[in-house]
Design an enzyme around this catalytic site. Sequence first.
Site, PDB file in Angstrom:
ATOM      1  N   HIS A   1       2.649   8.063   7.384  1.00 57.17           N
ATOM      2  CA  HIS A   1       3.891   7.306   7.588  1.00 57.17           C
ATOM      3  C   HIS A   1       5.106   8.229   7.515  1.00 57.17           C
ATOM      4  CE1 HIS A   1       1.233   3.940   5.951  1.00 57.17           C
ATOM      5  NE2 HIS A   1       1.425   3.684   7.229  1.00 57.17           N
TER       6      HIS A   1
ATOM      7  N   HIS B   1       1.957   6.575   3.014  1.00 56.77           N
ATOM      8  CA  HIS B   1       1.221   7.843   2.959  1.00 56.77           C
ATOM      9  C   HIS B   1       1.802   8.896   3.891  1.00 56.77           C
ATOM     10  CE1 HIS B   1      -0.839   6.795   6.624  1.00 56.77           C
ATOM     11  NE2 HIS B   1      -1.316   5.696   6.090  1.00 56.77           N
TER      12      HIS B   1
ATOM     13  N   LYS C   1       0.870  -1.180   0.000  1.00 59.03           N
ATOM     14  CA  LYS C   1       0.000   0.000   0.000  1.00 59.03           C
ATOM     15  C   LYS C   1       0.898   1.218   0.000  1.00 59.03           C
ATOM     16  CE  LYS C   1      -3.913  -1.964   2.422  1.00 59.03           C
ATOM     17  NZ  LYS C   1      -4.542  -1.900   3.732  1.00 59.03           N
TER      18      LYS C   1
HETATM   19  N1  ARG Z   1       0.889  -0.025   9.899  1.00 58.06           N
HETATM   20  C1  ARG Z   1       0.068   0.827  10.704  1.00 58.06           C
HETATM   21  C2  ARG Z   1      -0.669   1.845   9.829  1.00 58.06           C
HETATM   22  O1  ARG Z   1      -0.253   2.090   8.730  1.00 58.06           O
HETATM   23  C3  ARG Z   1       0.833   1.593  11.741  1.00 58.06           C
HETATM   24  C4  ARG Z   1       1.461   0.717  12.797  1.00 58.06           C
HETATM   25  C5  ARG Z   1       1.823   1.471  14.022  1.00 58.06           C
HETATM   26  N2  ARG Z   1       2.416   0.652  15.038  1.00 58.06           N
HETATM   27  C6  ARG Z   1       1.769  -0.218  15.791  1.00 58.06           C
HETATM   28  N3  ARG Z   1       2.449  -0.955  16.645  1.00 58.06           N
HETATM   29  N4  ARG Z   1       0.468  -0.339  15.732  1.00 58.06           N
HETATM   30  O2  ARG Z   1      -1.651   2.402  10.255  1.00 58.06           O
END
Ligand code: ARG
Length: 575
Positions: free
Chosen positions: A144, A141, A138
């Site tokens: 991130h 974004h 994905k």
């Molecule tokens: N991959 C998740 C997202 O894009 C964020 C992860 C953040 N870290 C965690 N331990 N939940 O929303």
Amino acid sequence: MTALLRFKQSIAKQLSKQTECSAHELLTFMRATKSRKDGHISISLPKLNTSLATPVAAEQLDACRQDTNWECQFVPDEYIQQASQKGSSLYFKFDEANFVKHVLQQVYQDKEAYGWSHIAKAKDKTVLIDYSSPNIAKPFHAGHLRSTIIGSFTKRIHEALGYHVIGINYLGDWGKQYGLLAVGFEKYGDQAKLRSDPIHHLYQVYVKINAEAKLDNEIDKQANDYFKKMEQGDPDALKQWKQFRDLSIQSYAAIYKRLNVHFDVYSGESQVNPYIAQAHALLSSSRLLERTEDGALAVDLEKYNLGTAVVQRADGTSLYITRDLASILMRREKYPFQKAIYVVGSEQAGYFKQLFQISNLMTHTNQDLQHVGFGRIKGMSTRKGTAVFLQDILDTAKDKIVQYMKQSEEKSQLSDMDTVADQLAMSAILIQDMKSKRSKDYEFSWDRMTDARGDTGVFLQYAHARACGIERKSGITIDPHCDFSILKEKEAVQLAQSIAQFPDIVESAFATLEPCTIVNYLFKLSHATSAASATLRVKGTDPDVAKARMLLFWSARATLRNGLHLLGIKPIEHM
Ligand code: ARG
């Protein structure tokens, strides 16, 4: 102790004997003045009076203001030259030569640690920082990107303060969508494209197959079957998935490198499987699980005003929160920590409250788990199209800078223009992101971010390079023993005052994890530096004067460099 504190304490010591306030309280009342005409530090008299044990009536307060002749009660010492009263404030004048000496000698002594050397080192304390954490296949974004930038700052400031920090990239790399991706890759995948540009290629495949799956149930079924094979540890299914993951990590790493961001561990949702059963067992033995009407398992958090959280679907599969609970168990075992910080957008604030509550309930502990949130970036796009890829953002920023450098009057003679342009572009992106409070949304603007005269990363880099230029041209070796009374011009003293504030700024940025505290300070410091360099020449002046001024400029540059270091920006020396 910082230079500034030493001077403030000498005020507090005398004043505490004459008021009901403790020296500590007095320190909190002290403000830096705008102009040094009256003095360098002021204290509002009503503050002193209202903090008296018995509050005085208004008219008494007035009388008290008039009666007080602080000047004669205050005995000047080596730090404070004079105390006086004007209106309802007390003003204290530093012995400027001594102040400048203390500040500059401290910077000289501390060097790369100036700004945090006064803070007691956090010995043997481990902090985990979970940041960036994109989802494979994905787009990476804006959220991130912010997590990457703010997370890197969070890591660096903890490191500076002596913490043992482990930076974790918790990838979104597991779940049904990887079954779908694999099915898509069989139909549309291309090994060569995958190798040369995994992020774009996987995204293209994912978009195609996703659209198709919406129309065709058969695809959905195949995806489910494939993911089931992955969950059962089927070597072929896992081999394919691992290739996607490895190649994606490789290309992320190249981007992180440009941004000067480092991770100690690439983990992710796929890595916690062995701990899911353990999480389940703990939840169950702590009597936290409730069966919902449709057969799922949930934890009731109404007592904490946090609603309910589903932790297992009716078909027995795990969810985002289940994996995060399992990952806490894994982290406790692998990297015993004192504090764990999650740098993730504020839209997940409610989620993290639930996660932390459940984790503490299930482990019967009160772990220090913190969510560091942030607002959205609005209007981030590139010329290439709708889905925003980080690499395109970075490249567009660099193009802008190259254009700017080509137009610029002082045509750059640099042989490494390409590297410098990239560093400038990264600084522009980083500073734009960190200049406001984290919680604020901001509008992404190419023009605002690359303006060398505005408060931007480009401006800070120019300020640093210019300061390096003064040093190079002067040919003077930095010497902490000089005649400090030479540095008496307004611009010199103001610059020293600005340098002296840095340690307090670092403390406050650490307490709030707000990088904007440092960014805004660096803007002020750079403005003070350019004001000073416009009036105080180094090259071609009397050797004693040149020596003292050079130490001042060197200290300003060292402070700027240390601030940039905390923000994750590599300072440029030549431009
Ligand atoms: N991959 C998740 C997202 O894009 C964020 C992860 C953040 N870290 C965690 N331990 N939940 O929303």
